[in-house]
Design a protein around this motif. Sequence first.
Motif, short mmCIF file in Angstrom:
data_model
loop_
_atom_site.label_atom_id
_atom_site.label_comp_id
_atom_site.label_asym_id
_atom_site.label_seq_id
_atom_site.Cartn_x
_atom_site.Cartn_y
_atom_site.Cartn_z
N ASP A 14 0.84 -1.21 0.00
CA ASP A 14 0.00 0.00 0.00
C ASP A 14 0.87 1.26 0.00
O ASP A 14 0.60 2.22 -0.73
CB ASP A 14 -0.90 0.03 1.24
CG ASP A 14 -2.03 -0.99 1.15
OD1 ASP A 14 -2.23 -1.56 0.06
OD2 ASP A 14 -2.69 -1.23 2.18
N TYR A 15 1.89 1.23 0.83
CA TYR A 15 2.79 2.38 0.93
C TYR A 15 3.47 2.66 -0.42
O TYR A 15 3.52 3.81 -0.88
CB TYR A 15 3.83 2.10 2.02
CG TYR A 15 4.98 3.06 2.05
CD1 TYR A 15 4.84 4.34 2.60
CD2 TYR A 15 6.23 2.69 1.55
CE1 TYR A 15 5.92 5.22 2.63
CE2 TYR A 15 7.31 3.56 1.58
CZ TYR A 15 7.14 4.83 2.12
OH TYR A 15 8.20 5.70 2.14
N MET A 16 3.96 1.62 -1.07
CA MET A 16 4.63 1.80 -2.36
C MET A 16 3.63 2.28 -3.41
O MET A 16 3.97 3.11 -4.27
CB MET A 16 5.31 0.50 -2.81
CG MET A 16 6.49 0.04 -1.96
SD MET A 16 7.80 1.29 -1.66
CE MET A 16 8.32 1.69 -3.33
N THR A 17 2.40 1.76 -3.35
CA THR A 17 1.36 2.21 -4.28
C THR A 17 1.10 3.70 -4.11
O THR A 17 1.00 4.44 -5.10
CB THR A 17 0.07 1.38 -4.08
OG1 THR A 17 0.39 -0.01 -4.29
CG2 THR A 17 -1.02 1.80 -5.06
N ARG A 18 1.01 4.15 -2.85
CA ARG A 18 0.82 5.59 -2.58
C ARG A 18 1.99 6.39 -3.14
O ARG A 18 1.83 7.56 -3.50
CB ARG A 18 0.72 5.85 -1.07
CG ARG A 18 -0.57 5.37 -0.43
CD ARG A 18 -0.82 6.03 0.95
NE ARG A 18 0.21 5.77 1.95
CZ ARG A 18 0.29 4.67 2.69
NH1 ARG A 18 -0.59 3.70 2.54
NH2 ARG A 18 1.23 4.54 3.60
N ARG A 19 3.16 5.80 -3.22
CA ARG A 19 4.33 6.50 -3.76
C ARG A 19 4.45 6.33 -5.27
O ARG A 19 5.49 6.67 -5.85
CB ARG A 19 5.60 6.05 -3.03
CG ARG A 19 5.58 6.49 -1.57
CD ARG A 19 6.92 6.41 -0.93
NE ARG A 19 7.94 7.09 -1.72
CZ ARG A 19 9.24 6.97 -1.51
NH1 ARG A 19 9.66 6.20 -0.54
NH2 ARG A 19 10.11 7.61 -2.27
N GLY A 20 3.44 5.79 -5.91
CA GLY A 20 3.45 5.71 -7.37
C GLY A 20 3.93 4.39 -7.92
O GLY A 20 4.09 4.24 -9.13
N VAL A 21 4.18 3.42 -7.04
CA VAL A 21 4.63 2.10 -7.48
C VAL A 21 3.51 1.11 -7.18
O VAL A 21 3.39 0.59 -6.07
CB VAL A 21 5.92 1.67 -6.74
CG1 VAL A 21 6.37 0.29 -7.23
CG2 VAL A 21 7.02 2.70 -6.94
#
Lengths: 394, 394
Positions: free
Chosen positions: B80-87
């Motif tokens: 989730d954290y990486m998705t929030r950062r665009g990944v």
Amino acid sequence: MAAVYTYSEESTHVRRSVLRELLAHAVDPNIISLATGLPSSQLLPVERFNECVNTVVSRDGARALQYSPQFVPLREWIADYMTRRGVKSTPDNILITNGCQHGLTLMSRLFLNPGDTAVVEQVTFIGIEHATGGRGATLRPIPSDLDTGADMDALEAAFKQEPHPKLAIIIPDFHNPLGISITPEKRQRAAQLANTYGIPLVEDDPYSPLRFIGDIPQPIKSYDTDGFVFYLGSFSKILAPGVRCGWIVGPSEVIRNLERLREAHDLETSTLIQRSITEFLSRGWLEEHLTQLNAANHLRRDTLLAALDNHLGQYATWTEPEGGIFIWVTLPEQIDTWDMIKEAIDNKVVYIPGGEFSVVGGYRNTMRLNFSNVANDKIAEGIQRLAAVIEKRL
Amino acid sequence: MAAVYTYSEESTHVRRSVLRELLAHAVDPNIISLATGLPSSQLLPVERFNECVNTVVSRDGARALQYSPQFVPLREWIADYMTRRGVKSTPDNILITNGCQHGLTLMSRLFLNPGDTAVVEQVTFIGIEHATGGRGATLRPIPSDLDTGADMDALEAAFKQEPHPKLAIIIPDFHNPLGISITPEKRQRAAQLANTYGIPLVEDDPYSPLRFIGDIPQPIKSYDTDGFVFYLGSFSKILAPGVRCGWIVGPSEVIRNLERLREAHDLETSTLIQRSITEFLSRGWLEEHLTQLNAANHLRRDTLLAALDNHLGQYATWTEPEGGIFIWVTLPEQIDTWDMIKEAIDNKVVYIPGGEFSVVGGYRNTMRLNFSNVANDKIAEGIQRLAAVIEKRL
């Protein structure tokens, strides 16, 4: 378009671990699992370990969570412990690792180049094959006797071969998967061979403190004369796997090199964990825990041996370990434990096919049974279910 | 007779780490250390982490200390954290590691054979050299610009060379030791080059959440199209080094292979640690901690920049990072920061000579200064002491 990756030789060598995949089955409460390599979940000292974490945090504060060199009081405790076991040691002889598997990896990295030969037992812990074979070594298997342990004549023959092996790894006590221990005479000879030929011999010993009958024998390392024997220990089976902490014992020169190699790999073991283990040890709680654990394991082993006698006694043989967590069962030639695993799981019992531990193939009529992480009152039922599957094939 | 050991090539490659040895000096309370790579000891969230351990132990019991596959809720949080950062990520894209150094080791093991070429920045984190060079790779250095980061023309030239490199590793944010970040345009180009040439590019990013000026830029991985960019993250600098936990982001196929390789190396990261971190994250405490940490780091950076201006402004230049923990200082040509380190320590101040980070030699007139683990009211004094040592040599 799907990406195509070019992987290294090392990464393609490592086999899928059937053990790890079978662990998935162990969570279904209806399956009686004799397959794991886990210590008893019921007996893990969870509250006591937590109490140690609390003490460490209130006493040591930020030091418990900062970067840190290897924690000297833990090295001191281990050095004293090894000295009591006949391996004269100082903290300089101890490297803290993330457990025995990590120790096997580091020893393989330190002494093996790709293409070198490593001597291993032909039936052995899969992690030993991963550490040496994953390094690109050629394996030179030696047989083990089910009464006396690894064959020392075969070890000497392997050491004599040119080019000489660069490393040997054997399991001295409560062998995974065989459950056997090496006799004192063979230990002495193993140490002598390592020193005569100048070939590092690794003694992979996560289990010896789990002895519930008789006295713990001296490690092979205690017979070392010139520094060619290395001892690997671990807190996984005697305290808790979840701490991921173990140690290597060796000459200080080698330990210094291992420390650099280890730092280059992953820096260090959690200092919070190292300090909490040290607190646990200094309170004398390991001895108390081992007393309780070994009593429980002894009972379960006896239950398993009785069940084997009742249900498989007509056609199977097995080892009778005086400690540890595994028993090795040999079935009639026509039984293939790989072929029958799916049916066993359908019948709500699971084990590890013995061939999984062989680096030379074969052993298809064998299996490893665990007795430490199965409730005592489930063992007879588990063996009965197993016998039902086997007997259809006799 | 002293034993003579034949070590592997890998083990003889790893240099003695001057950083680690200098840490020994950092404990003398009279020395002002600008040498460490440590987050502030005063700000480590020790009590809060301990509270999380207590919660995990009372809630999860034995599961907190048993063997366990990678902890899915932690993979979920990171995805989730990486998705929030665009990944865009799912738990299948995440491998839990023992930190970035471990990630570098695993990526090197997965893609490099001995003799392969690895592209690295010519001034870079020593651990990158250990992971790739220790694997037996030939290093192909590329320069970095102190304003915009790693040189993408040089990266393309390296990728074009035959035989093609098998891996590239760059540091996107608050570079260790340079303190610089790569521009968004260069990030996009780095991802495009990795995909065009089909060469795995590793983005080693322990520092980006430590940004105290402006917004955190998207990782290089966010520009990935075909799965040739890999992201390494860590809890060491943003939570605590003592947890020894980080992660790798990549395509699920590669993550599965990394997981097998990782199990063969040291099985897993402590499940107690994984669960306690997850508890810390789920309480929203990481954001609170980062707010406090970055405010403190910002203040200390400003203090350090002012002190450099006051005391070295006449003859030195330095980077002005918008986050992270390091500043890179370039002194006049005739100053040799290695030669003067002993005198600096005698004068009760310590730094890391810049040449220590170079894979091509040189950089003897440079140094790395840390501002995160030095008390704000000591910084000016530290730089004054440093200036006194430098000025004798001008």
